[in-house]
Design a protein around this motif. Structure first.
Motif, PDB file in Angstrom:
ATOM      1  N   VAL A  12      23.912  13.824  -5.133  1.00 37.79           N
ATOM      2  CA  VAL A  12      23.925  15.200  -4.625  1.00 37.79           C
ATOM      3  C   VAL A  12      24.903  16.048  -5.439  1.00 37.79           C
ATOM      4  O   VAL A  12      24.604  17.186  -5.817  1.00 37.79           O
ATOM      5  CB  VAL A  12      24.287  15.232  -3.121  1.00 37.79           C
ATOM      6  CG1 VAL A  12      24.603  16.642  -2.649  1.00 37.79           C
ATOM      7  CG2 VAL A  12      23.167  14.622  -2.288  1.00 37.79           C
ATOM      8  N   LYS A  13      26.071  15.483  -5.751  1.00 36.34           N
ATOM      9  CA  LYS A  13      27.083  16.217  -6.518  1.00 36.34           C
ATOM     10  C   LYS A  13      26.599  16.558  -7.923  1.00 36.34           C
ATOM     11  O   LYS A  13      27.062  17.511  -8.530  1.00 36.34           O
ATOM     12  CB  LYS A  13      28.381  15.409  -6.598  1.00 36.34           C
ATOM     13  CG  LYS A  13      29.092  15.304  -5.262  1.00 36.34           C
ATOM     14  CD  LYS A  13      30.345  14.465  -5.366  1.00 36.34           C
ATOM     15  CE  LYS A  13      30.986  14.323  -3.991  1.00 36.34           C
ATOM     16  NZ  LYS A  13      32.058  13.345  -3.987  1.00 36.34           N
ATOM     17  N   ARG A  14      25.655  15.775  -8.445  1.00 41.01           N
ATOM     18  CA  ARG A  14      25.115  16.019  -9.789  1.00 41.01           C
ATOM     19  C   ARG A  14      23.957  17.011  -9.756  1.00 41.01           C
ATOM     20  O   ARG A  14      23.415  17.357 -10.796  1.00 41.01           O
ATOM     21  CB  ARG A  14      24.655  14.708 -10.419  1.00 41.01           C
ATOM     22  CG  ARG A  14      25.803  13.787 -10.784  1.00 41.01           C
ATOM     23  CD  ARG A  14      25.330  12.492 -11.380  1.00 41.01           C
ATOM     24  NE  ARG A  14      24.538  12.682 -12.589  1.00 41.01           N
ATOM     25  CZ  ARG A  14      23.916  11.694 -13.218  1.00 41.01           C
ATOM     26  NH1 ARG A  14      24.002  10.458 -12.764  1.00 41.01           N
ATOM     27  NH2 ARG A  14      23.209  11.925 -14.307  1.00 41.01           N
ATOM     28  N   ASP A  15      23.559  17.434  -8.563  1.00 41.21           N
ATOM     29  CA  ASP A  15      22.490  18.417  -8.403  1.00 41.21           C
ATOM     30  C   ASP A  15      21.183  17.952  -9.054  1.00 41.21           C
ATOM     31  O   ASP A  15      20.550  18.684  -9.807  1.00 41.21           O
ATOM     32  CB  ASP A  15      22.940  19.774  -8.970  1.00 41.21           C
ATOM     33  CG  ASP A  15      22.064  20.908  -8.445  1.00 41.21           C
ATOM     34  OD1 ASP A  15      21.529  20.778  -7.332  1.00 41.21           O
ATOM     35  OD2 ASP A  15      21.898  21.915  -9.177  1.00 41.21           O
ATOM     36  N   SER A  50      17.220  16.182  -8.770  1.00 45.37           N
ATOM     37  CA  SER A  50      16.070  15.915  -7.904  1.00 45.37           C
ATOM     38  C   SER A  50      15.138  14.979  -8.667  1.00 45.37           C
ATOM     39  O   SER A  50      15.187  14.900  -9.893  1.00 45.37           O
ATOM     40  CB  SER A  50      15.358  17.206  -7.497  1.00 45.37           C
ATOM     41  OG  SER A  50      14.765  17.822  -8.619  1.00 45.37           O
ATOM     42  N   GLN A 104      19.164  17.167   1.428  1.00 50.01           N
ATOM     43  CA  GLN A 104      19.859  17.436   0.166  1.00 50.01           C
ATOM     44  C   GLN A 104      18.913  17.881  -0.953  1.00 50.01           C
ATOM     45  O   GLN A 104      19.362  18.119  -2.072  1.00 50.01           O
ATOM     46  CB  GLN A 104      20.644  16.193  -0.273  1.00 50.01           C
ATOM     47  CG  GLN A 104      21.665  15.727   0.744  1.00 50.01           C
ATOM     48  CD  GLN A 104      22.708  16.802   1.065  1.00 50.01           C
ATOM     49  OE1 GLN A 104      23.123  17.559   0.197  1.00 50.01           O
ATOM     50  NE2 GLN A 104      23.120  16.871   2.316  1.00 50.01           N
ATOM     51  N   LEU A 145      16.604  16.201  -2.626  1.00 52.00           N
ATOM     52  CA  LEU A 145      16.571  15.242  -3.728  1.00 52.00           C
ATOM     53  C   LEU A 145      15.168  14.929  -4.250  1.00 52.00           C
ATOM     54  O   LEU A 145      15.024  14.336  -5.310  1.00 52.00           O
ATOM     55  CB  LEU A 145      17.257  13.933  -3.312  1.00 52.00           C
ATOM     56  CG  LEU A 145      18.737  14.046  -2.950  1.00 52.00           C
ATOM     57  CD1 LEU A 145      19.298  12.689  -2.547  1.00 52.00           C
ATOM     58  CD2 LEU A 145      19.531  14.629  -4.102  1.00 52.00           C
TER      59      LEU A 145
END
Length: 190
Positions: A108-111, A113, A138, A140
């Motif tokens: 999630v921190k790396r943005d 999907s 989130q 993803l």
């Protein structure tokens, strides 16, 4: 165990030593890829309970561009790396030793999907519903993407989990496979 189709068809894969990891059989793996689409034109994938890496490596062989492999077991991580090396796919992969929940939070921190997410947790410790909800919350899963859940045939997952609908469910003896897609993708699940 082997790579069933694609660029690396026929290449043998090593299993994780010991009895803690249960590899997806070639028969089930082939069925999974028949359900999600046999070949891909690019895409990014996540193999969250990687084990030997068989599902993610199969996706790379069939056309995914890149794959992130995660497993908490050091023997599994070493096996994934060996299998990627022997398949010549190391450049298309990131491999991490981590717990699934912690790995998802780091992703999630790396943005990021994903076009395909493979979830094959240990059958006795499955939290698939809560994982799918976290993936939804989130963002993803990319538009048009899929989530493959492998689980015991005694487990019944709901038709709808958050924004995801079960597009396919098949049972192979003691193993079931459920494929989820966003319910609103292209007017429904196909």
């Amino acid at each position: 165990m082997r790579i069933i189709s694609g660029d690396k068809k026929g290449l043998p894969l090593k299993a994780v030593p010991g009895k803690d990891t249960r590899p997806t059989t070639d028969k089930v793996k082939e069925s999974i890829f028949n359900m999600i689409g046999p070949y891909f034109e690019g895409g990014k994938g996540l193999d969250l309970f990687a084990g030997s890496g068989g599902l993610g490596i199969e996706a790379l062989s069939r056309g995914f561009n890149e794959m992130i492999f995660v497993d908490r077991d050091m023997k599994a991580i070493q096996t994934v790396k060996e299998n990627l090396r022997s398949a010549g796919l190391s450049e298309q992969a990131e491999v991490y030793r981590n717990e699934a929940d912690r790995a998802l939070k780091a992703i999630v921190k790396r943005d990021l999907s994903f076009d395909g997410i493979f979830l094959d947790p240990p059958y006795k410790k499955q939290k698939l519903e809560s994982m799918l909800l976290f993936i939804a919350e989130q963002g993803l899963l990319a538009n048009g993407g899929f989530i493959m859940c492998e689980h015991g045939s005694d487990v019944r997952l709901p038709e709808q989990i958050g924004p995801f609908s079960c597009a396919r469910n098949e049972t192979y003896g003691m193993i079931s496979v459920s494929i989820y897609k966003a319910a609103d993708d292209e007017g429904g699940t196909e």
